[in-house]
Motif scaffolding. Sequence first.
Motif, mmCIF file in Angstrom:
data_model
loop_
_atom_site.group_PDB
_atom_site.id
_atom_site.type_symbol
_atom_site.label_atom_id
_atom_site.label_comp_id
_atom_site.label_asym_id
_atom_site.label_seq_id
_atom_site.Cartn_x
_atom_site.Cartn_y
_atom_site.Cartn_z
ATOM 1 N N LEU A 68 1.671 -7.682 -2.063
ATOM 2 C CA LEU A 68 0.926 -6.420 -2.015
ATOM 3 C C LEU A 68 0.639 -6.020 -0.568
ATOM 4 C CD1 LEU A 68 -1.536 -6.899 -4.999
ATOM 5 C CD2 LEU A 68 0.236 -5.125 -4.797
ATOM 6 N N ARG A 69 0.301 -7.001 0.273
ATOM 7 C CA ARG A 69 0.050 -6.733 1.694
ATOM 8 C C ARG A 69 1.323 -6.226 2.373
ATOM 9 N NH1 ARG A 69 1.301 -9.260 6.236
ATOM 10 N NH2 ARG A 69 -0.008 -9.014 8.055
ATOM 11 N N THR A 70 2.452 -6.890 2.108
ATOM 12 C CA THR A 70 3.719 -6.484 2.725
ATOM 13 C C THR A 70 4.123 -5.090 2.255
ATOM 14 O OG1 THR A 70 4.382 -8.797 2.873
ATOM 15 C CG2 THR A 70 6.123 -7.147 3.113
ATOM 16 N N ILE A 71 3.923 -4.791 0.983
ATOM 17 C CA ILE A 71 4.210 -3.448 0.470
ATOM 18 C C ILE A 71 3.352 -2.426 1.206
ATOM 19 C CG2 ILE A 71 3.942 -1.931 -1.538
ATOM 20 C CD1 ILE A 71 4.803 -4.388 -3.267
ATOM 21 N N TYR A 72 2.090 -2.742 1.395
ATOM 22 C CA TYR A 72 1.186 -1.845 2.130
ATOM 23 C C TYR A 72 1.704 -1.616 3.551
ATOM 24 C CZ TYR A 72 -2.816 -0.240 4.794
ATOM 25 O OH TYR A 72 -3.626 0.466 5.640
ATOM 26 N N LEU A 73 2.082 -2.698 4.251
ATOM 27 C CA LEU A 73 2.575 -2.563 5.621
ATOM 28 C C LEU A 73 3.871 -1.763 5.675
ATOM 29 C CD1 LEU A 73 1.865 -6.157 6.991
ATOM 30 C CD2 LEU A 73 0.625 -4.036 7.519
ATOM 31 N N LEU A 74 4.766 -2.000 4.727
ATOM 32 C CA LEU A 74 6.019 -1.232 4.699
ATOM 33 C C LEU A 74 5.747 0.241 4.425
ATOM 34 C CD1 LEU A 74 8.345 -3.723 2.786
ATOM 35 C CD2 LEU A 74 8.548 -3.020 5.185
ATOM 36 N N ARG A 75 4.821 0.522 3.532
ATOM 37 C CA ARG A 75 4.465 1.910 3.251
ATOM 38 C C ARG A 75 3.843 2.565 4.472
ATOM 39 N NH1 ARG A 75 4.117 3.748 -2.151
ATOM 40 N NH2 ARG A 75 2.409 5.098 -1.506
ATOM 41 N N LYS A 76 3.044 1.803 5.189
ATOM 42 C CA LYS A 76 2.412 2.297 6.410
ATOM 43 C C LYS A 76 3.472 2.599 7.482
ATOM 44 C CE LYS A 76 -1.286 0.974 9.555
ATOM 45 N NZ LYS A 76 -2.266 -0.076 9.866
ATOM 46 N N GLN A 77 4.449 1.687 7.638
ATOM 47 C CA GLN A 77 5.510 1.866 8.624
ATOM 48 C C GLN A 77 6.368 3.094 8.324
ATOM 49 O OE1 GLN A 77 7.894 -1.668 8.638
ATOM 50 N NE2 GLN A 77 6.592 -2.715 10.116
ATOM 51 N N THR A 78 6.586 3.360 7.052
ATOM 52 C CA THR A 78 7.434 4.491 6.675
ATOM 53 C C THR A 78 6.659 5.790 6.573
ATOM 54 O OG1 THR A 78 7.169 3.987 4.318
ATOM 55 C CG2 THR A 78 9.062 3.019 5.439
ATOM 56 N N GLY A 79 5.370 5.741 6.850
ATOM 57 C CA GLY A 79 4.571 6.958 6.825
ATOM 58 C C GLY A 79 4.093 7.357 5.445
ATOM 59 N N LEU A 80 4.272 6.482 4.441
ATOM 60 C CA LEU A 80 3.803 6.798 3.098
ATOM 61 C C LEU A 80 2.292 6.643 2.991
ATOM 62 C CD1 LEU A 80 6.624 5.086 1.037
ATOM 63 C CD2 LEU A 80 6.291 7.531 1.402
#
Length: 166
Positions: A151-163
């Motif tokens: 869940l943390r990694t999904i959050y970080l990936l979403r943050k990196q992609t601007g989601l």
Amino acid sequence: MIWVAQMLGLLSFALGIACFYQQQDLRLKQLMVLLNINNALHFFLLGGITACLSSLISALRNTLAIKFQSAWLATLFIAITLVLGLPLIHHPADWLPLLGSCIGSYAVFCCTGIKLRGIFLLGALCWLLNNIWLGSIGGTLLETMLLITNLRTIYLLRKQTGLINT
């Protein structure tokens, strides 16, 4: 012998955390192969034969998924898991690793990035219930932490992609 099984479960715990901290899909899949092999031995020693089989199939599946993305391969591995696993079912809980493995097959062959990790969350829930059922201390810790870490990694990936806006 149970202490050896539990020690291997704790090693799986460490490998699993390393897996889901990976933001690169390739490194995630490579570490998952090691995790699957360790889990197979762990589950065998605990008497979880369907979980052992599912882990061995997952090791082969994840090795192929490093090089290939294919709905056909996902279907093939789902079929292999069910054909080999169904005769081993003696209790309703024996379905859990088979379902987790089938979900994982779809994820590694058909998904990437955030979707890959999101589908892994569903598989992790199956494995968590399996590990509780088998009495796997490391496995239960593993799947609990994998859910949190993923869940943390999904959050970080979403943050990196601007989601997600910060």
